[in-house]
Design a protein around this motif. Sequence first.
Motif, PDB file in Angstrom:
ATOM      1  N   GLY A  13       0.863  -1.185   0.000  1.00  0.00           N
ATOM      2  CA  GLY A  13       0.000   0.000   0.000  1.00  0.00           C
ATOM      3  C   GLY A  13       0.899   1.235   0.000  1.00  0.00           C
ATOM      4  O   GLY A  13       2.127   1.117  -0.164  1.00  0.00           O
ATOM      5  N   PRO A  14       0.316   2.421   0.190  1.00  0.00           N
ATOM      6  CA  PRO A  14       1.133   3.642   0.132  1.00  0.00           C
ATOM      7  C   PRO A  14       2.276   3.660   1.150  1.00  0.00           C
ATOM      8  O   PRO A  14       3.376   4.120   0.838  1.00  0.00           O
ATOM      9  CB  PRO A  14       0.135   4.756   0.450  1.00  0.00           C
ATOM     10  CG  PRO A  14      -1.209   4.170   0.326  1.00  0.00           C
ATOM     11  CD  PRO A  14      -1.120   2.698   0.420  1.00  0.00           C
ATOM     12  N   ARG A  44     -10.047   3.512  -2.141  1.00  0.00           N
ATOM     13  CA  ARG A  44      -9.059   3.597  -1.070  1.00  0.00           C
ATOM     14  C   ARG A  44      -8.802   5.068  -0.802  1.00  0.00           C
ATOM     15  O   ARG A  44      -9.297   5.921  -1.524  1.00  0.00           O
ATOM     16  CB  ARG A  44      -7.755   2.913  -1.487  1.00  0.00           C
ATOM     17  CG  ARG A  44      -7.914   1.458  -1.745  1.00  0.00           C
ATOM     18  CD  ARG A  44      -8.368   0.738  -0.506  1.00  0.00           C
ATOM     19  NE  ARG A  44      -8.755  -0.634  -0.791  1.00  0.00           N
ATOM     20  CZ  ARG A  44      -7.950  -1.669  -0.672  1.00  0.00           C
ATOM     21  NH1 ARG A  44      -6.722  -1.484  -0.262  1.00  0.00           N
ATOM     22  NH2 ARG A  44      -8.377  -2.870  -0.945  1.00  0.00           N
ATOM     23  N   GLY A  45      -8.012   5.343   0.222  1.00  0.00           N
ATOM     24  CA  GLY A  45      -7.624   6.721   0.490  1.00  0.00           C
ATOM     25  C   GLY A  45      -6.777   7.200  -0.680  1.00  0.00           C
ATOM     26  O   GLY A  45      -5.709   6.669  -0.940  1.00  0.00           O
ATOM     27  N   GLN A 106      -5.095   5.174  -6.070  1.00  0.00           N
ATOM     28  CA  GLN A 106      -3.945   4.344  -5.651  1.00  0.00           C
ATOM     29  C   GLN A 106      -3.557   3.361  -6.759  1.00  0.00           C
ATOM     30  O   GLN A 106      -2.395   3.002  -6.892  1.00  0.00           O
ATOM     31  CB  GLN A 106      -4.284   3.573  -4.371  1.00  0.00           C
ATOM     32  CG  GLN A 106      -4.268   4.424  -3.123  1.00  0.00           C
ATOM     33  CD  GLN A 106      -4.229   3.585  -1.846  1.00  0.00           C
ATOM     34  OE1 GLN A 106      -3.951   2.398  -1.861  1.00  0.00           O
ATOM     35  NE2 GLN A 106      -4.513   4.220  -0.725  1.00  0.00           N
ATOM     36  N   ARG A 167      -5.239  -2.454   7.455  1.00  0.00           N
ATOM     37  CA  ARG A 167      -6.145  -2.484   8.616  1.00  0.00           C
ATOM     38  C   ARG A 167      -6.395  -3.883   9.180  1.00  0.00           C
ATOM     39  O   ARG A 167      -6.748  -4.025  10.333  1.00  0.00           O
ATOM     40  CB  ARG A 167      -7.467  -1.829   8.225  1.00  0.00           C
ATOM     41  CG  ARG A 167      -7.994  -2.379   6.938  1.00  0.00           C
ATOM     42  CD  ARG A 167      -9.373  -1.903   6.516  1.00  0.00           C
ATOM     43  NE  ARG A 167      -9.736  -0.585   6.955  1.00  0.00           N
ATOM     44  CZ  ARG A 167     -10.978  -0.233   7.269  1.00  0.00           C
ATOM     45  NH1 ARG A 167     -11.952  -1.119   7.243  1.00  0.00           N
ATOM     46  NH2 ARG A 167     -11.266   0.990   7.606  1.00  0.00           N
ATOM     47  N   GLY A 293       1.670   2.643   9.098  1.00  0.00           N
ATOM     48  CA  GLY A 293       0.394   2.866   8.407  1.00  0.00           C
ATOM     49  C   GLY A 293      -0.762   2.222   9.154  1.00  0.00           C
ATOM     50  O   GLY A 293      -0.755   2.109  10.384  1.00  0.00           O
ATOM     51  N   ASP A 294      -1.776   1.796   8.378  1.00  0.00           N
ATOM     52  CA  ASP A 294      -2.986   1.241   9.001  1.00  0.00           C
ATOM     53  C   ASP A 294      -2.701   0.003   9.840  1.00  0.00           C
ATOM     54  O   ASP A 294      -3.485  -0.336  10.727  1.00  0.00           O
ATOM     55  CB  ASP A 294      -4.015   0.886   7.916  1.00  0.00           C
ATOM     56  CG  ASP A 294      -4.863   2.085   7.510  1.00  0.00           C
ATOM     57  OD1 ASP A 294      -4.554   3.206   7.949  1.00  0.00           O
ATOM     58  OD2 ASP A 294      -5.842   1.893   6.761  1.00  0.00           O
ATOM     59  N   PRO A 301     -11.698   7.230   7.002  1.00  0.00           N
ATOM     60  CA  PRO A 301     -11.731   8.154   5.860  1.00  0.00           C
ATOM     61  C   PRO A 301     -12.092   9.593   6.238  1.00  0.00           C
ATOM     62  O   PRO A 301     -11.970  10.475   5.402  1.00  0.00           O
ATOM     63  CB  PRO A 301     -12.815   7.564   4.953  1.00  0.00           C
ATOM     64  CG  PRO A 301     -12.929   6.149   5.352  1.00  0.00           C
ATOM     65  CD  PRO A 301     -12.614   6.107   6.809  1.00  0.00           C
ATOM     66  N   GLY A 304      -9.851  12.110   5.047  1.00  0.00           N
ATOM     67  CA  GLY A 304      -9.164  11.521   3.883  1.00  0.00           C
ATOM     68  C   GLY A 304      -7.667  11.400   4.050  1.00  0.00           C
ATOM     69  O   GLY A 304      -6.914  11.501   3.082  1.00  0.00           O
ATOM     70  N   ILE A 307      -4.001   7.641   3.726  1.00  0.00           N
ATOM     71  CA  ILE A 307      -2.855   7.507   2.810  1.00  0.00           C
ATOM     72  C   ILE A 307      -1.709   8.409   3.272  1.00  0.00           C
ATOM     73  O   ILE A 307      -0.532   8.025   3.220  1.00  0.00           O
ATOM     74  CB  ILE A 307      -3.283   7.829   1.350  1.00  0.00           C
ATOM     75  CG1 ILE A 307      -2.102   7.672   0.391  1.00  0.00           C
ATOM     76  CG2 ILE A 307      -3.872   9.218   1.209  1.00  0.00           C
ATOM     77  CD1 ILE A 307      -2.511   7.748  -1.073  1.00  0.00           C
TER      78      ILE A 307
HETATM   79  C1  LIG Z   1     -11.527  -1.145   1.272  1.00  0.00           C
HETATM   80  C2  LIG Z   1     -10.908   0.129   1.783  1.00  0.00           C
HETATM   81  C3  LIG Z   1     -11.499   1.352   1.450  1.00  0.00           C
HETATM   82  C4  LIG Z   1     -10.942   2.555   1.912  1.00  0.00           C
HETATM   83  N1  LIG Z   1     -11.547   3.733   1.584  1.00  0.00           N
HETATM   84  C5  LIG Z   1     -10.992   4.897   2.000  1.00  0.00           C
HETATM   85  C6  LIG Z   1     -11.535   6.131   1.614  1.00  0.00           C
HETATM   86  O1  LIG Z   1     -12.518   6.185   0.915  1.00  0.00           O
HETATM   87  N2  LIG Z   1     -10.938   7.274   2.063  1.00  0.00           N
HETATM   88  C7  LIG Z   1      -9.817   7.237   2.850  1.00  0.00           C
HETATM   89  O2  LIG Z   1      -9.273   8.270   3.208  1.00  0.00           O
HETATM   90  N3  LIG Z   1      -9.281   6.069   3.230  1.00  0.00           N
HETATM   91  C8  LIG Z   1      -9.852   4.912   2.816  1.00  0.00           C
HETATM   92  N4  LIG Z   1      -9.300   3.735   3.177  1.00  0.00           N
HETATM   93  C9  LIG Z   1      -8.107   3.772   4.023  1.00  0.00           C
HETATM   94  C10 LIG Z   1      -6.851   4.041   3.226  1.00  0.00           C
HETATM   95  O3  LIG Z   1      -6.905   3.412   1.984  1.00  0.00           O
HETATM   96  C11 LIG Z   1      -5.703   3.563   4.081  1.00  0.00           C
HETATM   97  O4  LIG Z   1      -5.683   4.359   5.266  1.00  0.00           O
HETATM   98  C12 LIG Z   1      -4.352   3.675   3.416  1.00  0.00           C
HETATM   99  O5  LIG Z   1      -4.345   3.044   2.162  1.00  0.00           O
HETATM  100  C13 LIG Z   1      -3.345   3.034   4.371  1.00  0.00           C
HETATM  101  O6  LIG Z   1      -2.196   2.662   3.702  1.00  0.00           O
HETATM  102  P1  LIG Z   1      -1.318   1.441   4.184  1.00  0.00           P
HETATM  103  O7  LIG Z   1      -0.127   1.446   3.291  1.00  0.00           O
HETATM  104  O8  LIG Z   1      -1.107   1.510   5.650  1.00  0.00           O
HETATM  105  O9  LIG Z   1      -2.206   0.133   3.974  1.00  0.00           O
HETATM  106  P2  LIG Z   1      -3.072  -0.374   2.758  1.00  0.00           P
HETATM  107  O10 LIG Z   1      -3.294   0.676   1.742  1.00  0.00           O
HETATM  108  O11 LIG Z   1      -4.278  -1.023   3.350  1.00  0.00           O
HETATM  109  O12 LIG Z   1      -2.145  -1.479   2.079  1.00  0.00           O
HETATM  110  C14 LIG Z   1      -1.907  -2.720   2.660  1.00  0.00           C
HETATM  111  C15 LIG Z   1      -1.402  -3.660   1.591  1.00  0.00           C
HETATM  112  O13 LIG Z   1      -1.011  -4.882   2.208  1.00  0.00           O
HETATM  113  C16 LIG Z   1      -1.410  -5.958   1.395  1.00  0.00           C
HETATM  114  N5  LIG Z   1      -1.540  -7.148   2.255  1.00  0.00           N
HETATM  115  C17 LIG Z   1      -2.505  -7.428   3.150  1.00  0.00           C
HETATM  116  N6  LIG Z   1      -2.272  -8.603   3.749  1.00  0.00           N
HETATM  117  C18 LIG Z   1      -1.115  -9.083   3.218  1.00  0.00           C
HETATM  118  C19 LIG Z   1      -0.350 -10.263   3.418  1.00  0.00           C
HETATM  119  N7  LIG Z   1      -0.731 -11.223   4.299  1.00  0.00           N
HETATM  120  N8  LIG Z   1       0.793 -10.444   2.704  1.00  0.00           N
HETATM  121  C20 LIG Z   1       1.199  -9.492   1.809  1.00  0.00           C
HETATM  122  N9  LIG Z   1       0.507  -8.366   1.575  1.00  0.00           N
HETATM  123  C21 LIG Z   1      -0.641  -8.145   2.270  1.00  0.00           C
HETATM  124  C22 LIG Z   1      -2.737  -5.494   0.808  1.00  0.00           C
HETATM  125  O14 LIG Z   1      -3.066  -6.208  -0.376  1.00  0.00           O
HETATM  126  C23 LIG Z   1      -2.440  -4.020   0.545  1.00  0.00           C
HETATM  127  O15 LIG Z   1      -1.918  -3.817  -0.732  1.00  0.00           O
HETATM  128  C24 LIG Z   1      -9.802   2.522   2.733  1.00  0.00           C
HETATM  129  C25 LIG Z   1      -9.201   1.295   3.052  1.00  0.00           C
HETATM  130  C26 LIG Z   1      -9.750   0.119   2.592  1.00  0.00           C
HETATM  131  C27 LIG Z   1      -9.071  -1.192   2.946  1.00  0.00           C
END
Ligand SMILES: Cc1cc2nc3c(=O)[nH]c(=O)nc-3n(C[C@H](O)[C@H](O)[C@H](O)COP(=O)(O)OP(=O)(O)OC[C@H]3O[C@@H](n4cnc5c(N)ncnc54)[C@H](O)[C@@H]3O)c2cc1C
Length: 415
Positions: A13-14, A44-45, A106, A167, A293-294, A301, A304, A307
């Motif tokens: 993710g981001p 996603r965010g 994203q 998350r 991150g998450d 959200p 927003g 990300i």
């Molecule tokens: C369905 C959904 C909808 C969202 N909608 C919004 C929105 O409308 N507005 C907003 O502001 N925020 C939204 N969010 C939140 C926002 O997208 C996140 O806060 C942000 O992307 C966090 O980034 P991150 O890199 O921490 O994790 P994420 O973007 O969640 O990335 C985590 C990555 O880890 C990968 N992963 C998971 N498990 C495993 C594993 N076992 N092995 C390898 N890889 C794995 C996933 O495929 C994903 O690519 C949403 C999140 C989700 C899940």
Amino acid sequence: MTERTNVVVVGGGPGGVLLAYLLARAGVRVVLLEARKDFDRRFRGDSVAPPVLDYLHRFGLAEELLATIPHGRATTFEWWTPEKRYTIADYRGSSPRFPYYALIPQARFLPFLVEKAQRHSGFRVEMGARFSALLHDGAGRVDGVRYRRDGVEHELRADLVVGADGRNSKVLRESDLTPAELASNIDICWFAVPRLPDDPSGAGQLALITEPGAVVGLLGQGDTWQIGFTLPAGRFGALRDAGVEPLKDLVRRRTPWLGARVAELREPGQLTLLPIRITEVDRWSRPGLLLVGDAAHVISPVGGNGINFAMIDAAEAANLLVEPLLRGDARAIDAAASGVQRSRGALVAGEQRMQVRVERGVARRLAERSPGAPLPIRVQGSVPGLARFSARRSLRALRVPPPSQAILGRSSTVD
Ligand SMILES: Cc1cc2nc3c(=O)[nH]c(=O)nc-3n(C[C@H](O)[C@H](O)[C@H](O)COP(=O)(O)OP(=O)(O)OC[C@H]3O[C@@H](n4cnc5c(N)ncnc54)[C@H](O)[C@@H]3O)c2cc1C
């Protein structure tokens, strides 16, 4: 044979992608494991804040990103009642270069960053690689991961494992770190319609549309409009029974230019449900392991900024970790990993407290079918200068530490 690297980042993710890019840029050997085979994700965010664009600019990335990927530019955040539109945050004074939130999918942003990381010899990405377990050394320090790819189990040893897997983090579940739920008041159902060239641009790309019993988010991205219908937590069943006609009526009434396009919404099954659960983990690290991150703190959200928080965690983590990782000094790596929460924890907790308050307010508005906008919003949207002040104040939580010389100055580029 078990392979060894400096860092394994679990989750593309981001947060994970930016961290992998920054470490690889500084000459650290990093393997990024992503469970999915592509980055093709929706809802996603997607809102990249001015300070994060300024940060990407320092690597020459922001301008290219904005020039090559279709996106929306939100210079304001608005609250629309049936009677009046209030501008409650105005970002136009927030950054000389990027005075707006860039609304970039994203699905396009992540491949862009991965492609930049691939120019560094220490970077490797494994798509379709699902993390399954943590490995430990004889002293109990985390020492690598087990993952499955194409039906085959692999082991990868590393000086540091970073859980950036979002998350529902499996890395968190496999560790002895404990999450706590702070709130779960609302759910959001997302729908998207295409954006057409004659649609409104400028103000109104980021808006909250309210009327008695409804709070709806509107996001204007490059080629789509995302519409988010807010529900009290756990009420999707009631929406399913009521059907989608009331939602479509609202969109037709309040955003007439989308009226014909929303006809594509025929049944509740087409909506993507996002349950909003704000959680935090007591400690983001333990020896050999760091969460970012998450995975460490689910940001809702509201505002927003999920990300942005994930990417700022990555920026902070990279600054602290590069030197100890290059030295291969386990004790210093663990000290640096625990420093990430010390630097970021208070800002994250402040954002989450604000989100809990806002979400309770939204849940109350929905239950009480409140009309109009609450008094603070009316004041903020009416007193000249307050919207700019409010934007500056909210962006303070998104300060990004400048990249260290070790990251900016080194070049491990292969082309
Ligand atoms: C369905 C959904 C909808 C969202 N909608 C919004 C929105 O409308 N507005 C907003 O502001 N925020 C939204 N969010 C939140 C926002 O997208 C996140 O806060 C942000 O992307 C966090 O980034 P991150 O890199 O921490 O994790 P994420 O973007 O969640 O990335 C985590 C990555 O880890 C990968 N992963 C998971 N498990 C495993 C594993 N076992 N092995 C390898 N890889 C794995 C996933 O495929 C994903 O690519 C949403 C999140 C989700 C899940």
